[in-house]
Each structure stands twice: as C-alpha cells, then as structure tokens.
Design a protein around this motif. Structure first.
Motif, PDB file in Angstrom:
ATOM      1  N   LEU A 178       1.128  -1.507   0.563  1.00 29.28           N
ATOM      2  CA  LEU A 178      -0.031   0.049  -0.249  1.00 29.28           C
ATOM      3  C   LEU A 178       0.850   1.358  -0.355  1.00 29.28           C
ATOM      4  N   MET A 179       1.581   0.993   0.831  1.00 28.72           N
ATOM      5  CA  MET A 179       2.725   2.817   0.787  1.00 28.72           C
ATOM      6  C   MET A 179       3.902   2.954   0.276  1.00 28.72           C
ATOM      7  N   ASP A 180       3.960   1.804  -0.757  1.00 24.92           N
ATOM      8  CA  ASP A 180       4.899   2.017  -1.278  1.00 24.92           C
ATOM      9  C   ASP A 180       4.395   1.803  -2.608  1.00 24.92           C
ATOM     10  N   ILE A 181       3.605   1.775  -2.869  1.00 20.10           N
ATOM     11  CA  ILE A 181       3.121   0.904  -5.006  1.00 20.10           C
ATOM     12  C   ILE A 181       1.546   1.613  -4.446  1.00 20.10           C
ATOM     13  N   GLY A 182       0.935   0.978  -3.904  1.00 19.25           N
ATOM     14  CA  GLY A 182      -0.016   1.294  -4.018  1.00 19.25           C
ATOM     15  C   GLY A 182      -0.414   2.517  -3.845  1.00 19.25           C
ATOM     16  N   VAL A 183       0.060   3.316  -3.408  1.00 17.91           N
ATOM     17  CA  VAL A 183       0.069   5.368  -3.397  1.00 17.91           C
ATOM     18  C   VAL A 183      -0.668   5.517  -4.688  1.00 17.91           C
ATOM     19  N   TYR A 184       0.068   4.738  -5.693  1.00 20.08           N
ATOM     20  CA  TYR A 184      -0.026   4.957  -6.849  1.00 20.08           C
ATOM     21  C   TYR A 184      -1.514   5.094  -7.722  1.00 20.08           C
ATOM     22  N   PRO A 185      -2.002   3.976  -7.713  1.00 24.53           N
ATOM     23  CA  PRO A 185      -3.570   3.712  -8.473  1.00 24.53           C
ATOM     24  C   PRO A 185      -4.448   4.452  -8.002  1.00 24.53           C
ATOM     25  N   ASN A 204      -3.306  -9.149   1.528  1.00 27.14           N
ATOM     26  CA  ASN A 204      -3.071 -10.163   1.886  1.00 27.14           C
ATOM     27  C   ASN A 204      -1.967  -9.978   2.893  1.00 27.14           C
ATOM     28  N   PHE A 205      -0.709 -11.070   3.945  1.00 26.02           N
ATOM     29  CA  PHE A 205       0.002 -10.219   4.514  1.00 26.02           C
ATOM     30  C   PHE A 205       0.467 -10.888   4.786  1.00 26.02           C
ATOM     31  N   HIS A 206       2.368 -10.123   5.064  1.00 27.32           N
ATOM     32  CA  HIS A 206       3.435 -11.435   5.397  1.00 27.32           C
ATOM     33  C   HIS A 206       3.924 -11.346   6.477  1.00 27.32           C
ATOM     34  N   ASP A 211       1.630  -5.580   3.937  1.00 28.43           N
ATOM     35  CA  ASP A 211       0.544  -5.887   3.049  1.00 28.43           C
ATOM     36  C   ASP A 211       1.596  -6.938   2.141  1.00 28.43           C
ATOM     37  N   THR A 212       0.978  -7.334   1.621  1.00 27.57           N
ATOM     38  CA  THR A 212       1.342  -8.116   0.378  1.00 27.57           C
ATOM     39  C   THR A 212       1.291  -8.046  -1.140  1.00 27.57           C
ATOM     40  N   GLN A 213      -0.039  -7.389  -1.047  1.00 25.10           N
ATOM     41  CA  GLN A 213      -1.084  -7.983  -1.804  1.00 25.10           C
ATOM     42  C   GLN A 213      -2.246  -7.149  -1.347  1.00 25.10           C
ATOM     43  N   THR A 214      -2.997  -5.434  -1.907  1.00 26.51           N
ATOM     44  CA  THR A 214      -3.967  -4.802  -1.324  1.00 26.51           C
ATOM     45  C   THR A 214      -4.657  -4.790  -2.920  1.00 26.51           C
ATOM     46  N   SER A 230       1.142  -5.072  -5.233  1.00 25.86           N
ATOM     47  CA  SER A 230       1.891  -5.645  -5.066  1.00 25.86           C
ATOM     48  C   SER A 230       3.129  -5.849  -4.918  1.00 25.86           C
ATOM     49  N   PHE A 231       3.910  -7.035  -4.943  1.00 24.83           N
ATOM     50  CA  PHE A 231       5.431  -6.518  -4.815  1.00 24.83           C
ATOM     51  C   PHE A 231       5.667  -8.232  -5.258  1.00 24.83           C
ATOM     52  N   LEU A 232       4.981  -9.345  -5.189  1.00 26.37           N
ATOM     53  CA  LEU A 232       4.957 -10.489  -5.516  1.00 26.37           C
ATOM     54  C   LEU A 232       5.261 -11.287  -6.507  1.00 26.37           C
ATOM     55  N   TYR A 233       4.846 -10.238  -7.675  1.00 26.51           N
ATOM     56  CA  TYR A 233       4.283 -10.744  -8.816  1.00 26.51           C
ATOM     57  C   TYR A 233       4.641  -9.534  -9.436  1.00 26.51           C
ATOM     58  N   THR A 234       4.386 -10.044 -11.264  1.00 25.32           N
ATOM     59  CA  THR A 234       4.405  -9.154 -11.938  1.00 25.32           C
ATOM     60  C   THR A 234       2.915  -8.624 -12.156  1.00 25.32           C
TER      61      THR A 234
END
Length: 325
Positions: A178-185, A204-206, A211-214, A230-234
């Motif tokens: 959320l904080m690292d890349i979710g803020v962009y969308p 989902n969470f680490h 959060d790993t995907q939001t 998310s930072f788990l996949y592309t």
C-alpha cells in the motif's frame, strides 16, 4: 528568487531513489546539487563523489544547518519523512519530500502546518503528476474528449528480489504494498475522480504485518475505481480511464509512461510523449517555478491534494488492518 540564479539542492537519505533523483538533477540546467547527507559519512562521500557534489555530511542535522542550500529532497524510508521534513522546515529550508509524506494523516497535517508557519515551499514528490502524458490526459478529460468519467482501473504489481529481507516487508520502515506502490493507483483515481464516497479494501499479509497485495474499490456517486498493488508478482502496470464517449489507456509502466492512446468510437489515436530522463525532471522544474514565484505550494499538487490523498490511504490502512507504530 531571480530566474538566472541556480537553485541549490541538498539530498537527505542516499538510497536508490536518491541516486535516480540526483541523476535527474544533472539534466536540469537551473539545478545544482550542493550537499548530500547520510548517517554514514563514507556513504555520503561516495555519493557526493559520484555526482560531483561539493559537500557530504554524516548527519542530517548538518545538512539542515547548511545555509547555502535552498531546497532539500527527503529520500529516506517512509517512517522518517515527517520528522525530517519538519526539522528541515524549521531550519528555513524548502522541502520536496518523497511519497507517501507520512504513515499517518495527522503527521501529514503537522508537516503542512509547519511549512505554513515558517513560510516555506513544501511539496509531496508525486512525480507522476507532472508527467507530460498525465497532464495531457487531464486536459482530454477536462475538454470532454471521453465524456463523463465512469471508471478508472490501475494496477501496480512488480516483483522485488528477496522481499523477506527488504524494507518492503519491514513494518518499522513503513513497508508494504500500500505505502510503497499502492499509493500510485490511489493517486490516479483521486486525481481524476476526487474524494470517493466509500472505500472497500482487502489485503494479504506477510508475517511481519506488512501487506503483500492489496485490492481497492473506490465508490463515487456516478463512478468507480478498481485498483491493485503487490510486490510478489508482475502485472501489466497499465491504467484505463473510461468515459461515456471514449477512453484513455496509459501505456506501461503507466506511472512513468511516455505514451498513451485516446479511443473515441472506432477511432484510436496514439500519442508519444518521451520524457526528459526518467521523469523526475518535471517535478524538479515545478519546484523551481514555485520557488521563483515565491509560492508555498504547487497548484498542480497542492497541500490539500496531499491531505485528501493521505485521508484515503488512512481509510484503506484502517480497513485492511495495517498497523504502524
């Protein structure tokens, strides 16, 4: 500030994003990198040597007290943004602070109030806002090219190597999708549709609590936005803005795109808008324009914009149960 005088920058925190920013500063003739600071003097000196910067400090406070600096770029992890920005402003420095401004809405409010108290320019480094394709997209929307906007869809999923041992999963540093890349969308939806009436979010969470995907739905009176990070996949890292008369597709990677298309009925028009450097150059130029005009904030990304986006992020954070100390 006179137009023919170079604006003197300092950089606080010397990680990867600071490296990119320093490279972009070199592309702006009116900018001069005059000092950098790290908590490690050797790292600061190496960084300064790399970018032909005359001063390297082994503490942030030393840079805050450097009277030769006009504006500071805060590039440390999220958890320290508020404290360092406030100290910089209190030392009469203008500030460009990396996004998100802080982990909590009240901290963002305090940062803005401090800037106003000390009569200093302050802006959140949402570089995407100043991207030529994004600016033209807003012009198309405002001119009615796609009619009334009904739907925004944006994703941002990229794979980080070994996320278990990075700041992405470090809850103390403000880690998480959320904080690292979710803020962009969220930024894009807010930029186009404004404040939502309702927010629905799931994550989902680490094991660390990050959060790993939001996934997020923003509900408006006459529109919706569907967003994911998310930072788990592309993912495709594309964005679509659909209206009653057409749609705009921002090509990947949409947050730094150099092209987009406008579709109206059967007609599709492609626009190529190459950026200067990676694109940080445009937010740098906006800072310069504001400083030369003695403005305390940008009209394109204002204090109120940062506050409203922070409030949206805060609600998402509360809904998914993301907790920062």
């Amino acid at each position: 500030m006179e137009n023919n005088i170079k604006i003197k920058w300092g950089i606080v925190g010397l990680g990867n994003i600071a490296q990119q920013f320093a490279s972009e500063l070199q592309l702006i003739e009116s900018a001069e990198l005059c000092a950098v600071a790290s908590r490690n003097i050797s790292k600061a000196q190496d960084f300064a040597n790399q970018f032909q910067c005359p001063k390297a400090y082994g503490s942030y406070d030393e840079l805050f007290h450097d009277e030769n600096i006009d504006i500071l770029y805060i590039a440390t992890p999220h958890d320290s943004h508020a404290e360092l920005t406030i100290k910089a402003l209190q030392n009469n420095k203008h500030v460009l602070c990396e996004k998100p401004l802080a982990l909590h809405y009240n901290d963002v409010l305090q940062m803005i109030n401090t800037a106003k108290k000390h009569n200093k320019f302050f802006m959140e480094a949402f570089w995407t806002r100043f991207n030529p394709s994004i600016r033209e997209t807003l012009e198309h929307i405002q001119n009615g090219s796609i009619g009334e906007v009904k739907y925004v869809n944006a994703d941002f999923a990229i794979t980080f190597e070994n996320p278990d041992n990075t700041r992405m999963t470090d809850i103390k540093l403000g880690g998480g999708a959320l904080m690292d890349i979710g803020v962009y969308p969220l930024f894009l939806a807010y930029l186009i549709l404004g404040k939502p009436q309702e927010i629905l979010a799931k994550s989902n969470f680490h094991a660390t609590g990050a959060d790993t995907q939001t996934s997020i739905i923003l509900q408006y009176e006459k529109a919706q936005a569907v967003l994911h990070a998310s930072f788990l996949y592309t993912s495709n890292v594309e964005a679509t803005i659909s209206g009653t008369k057409g749609r705009i597709n921002l090509d990947p990677l949409w947050f730094m795109t150099e092209s987009y298309s406008l579709t109206q009925g059967d007609q599709k028009t492609k626009f190529d808008r190459p950026t200067l450097g990676k694109g940080y150059t445009y937010e740098i130029e906006e800072c310069h324009a504001c400083l030369r005009a003695n403005k305390m904030e940008s009209e394109l990304w204002s204090h109120q914009n940062s506050l409203e986006l922070s409030a949206i992020v805060e609600e998402v954070k509360n809904q998914i149960g993301l907790v920062y100390s």
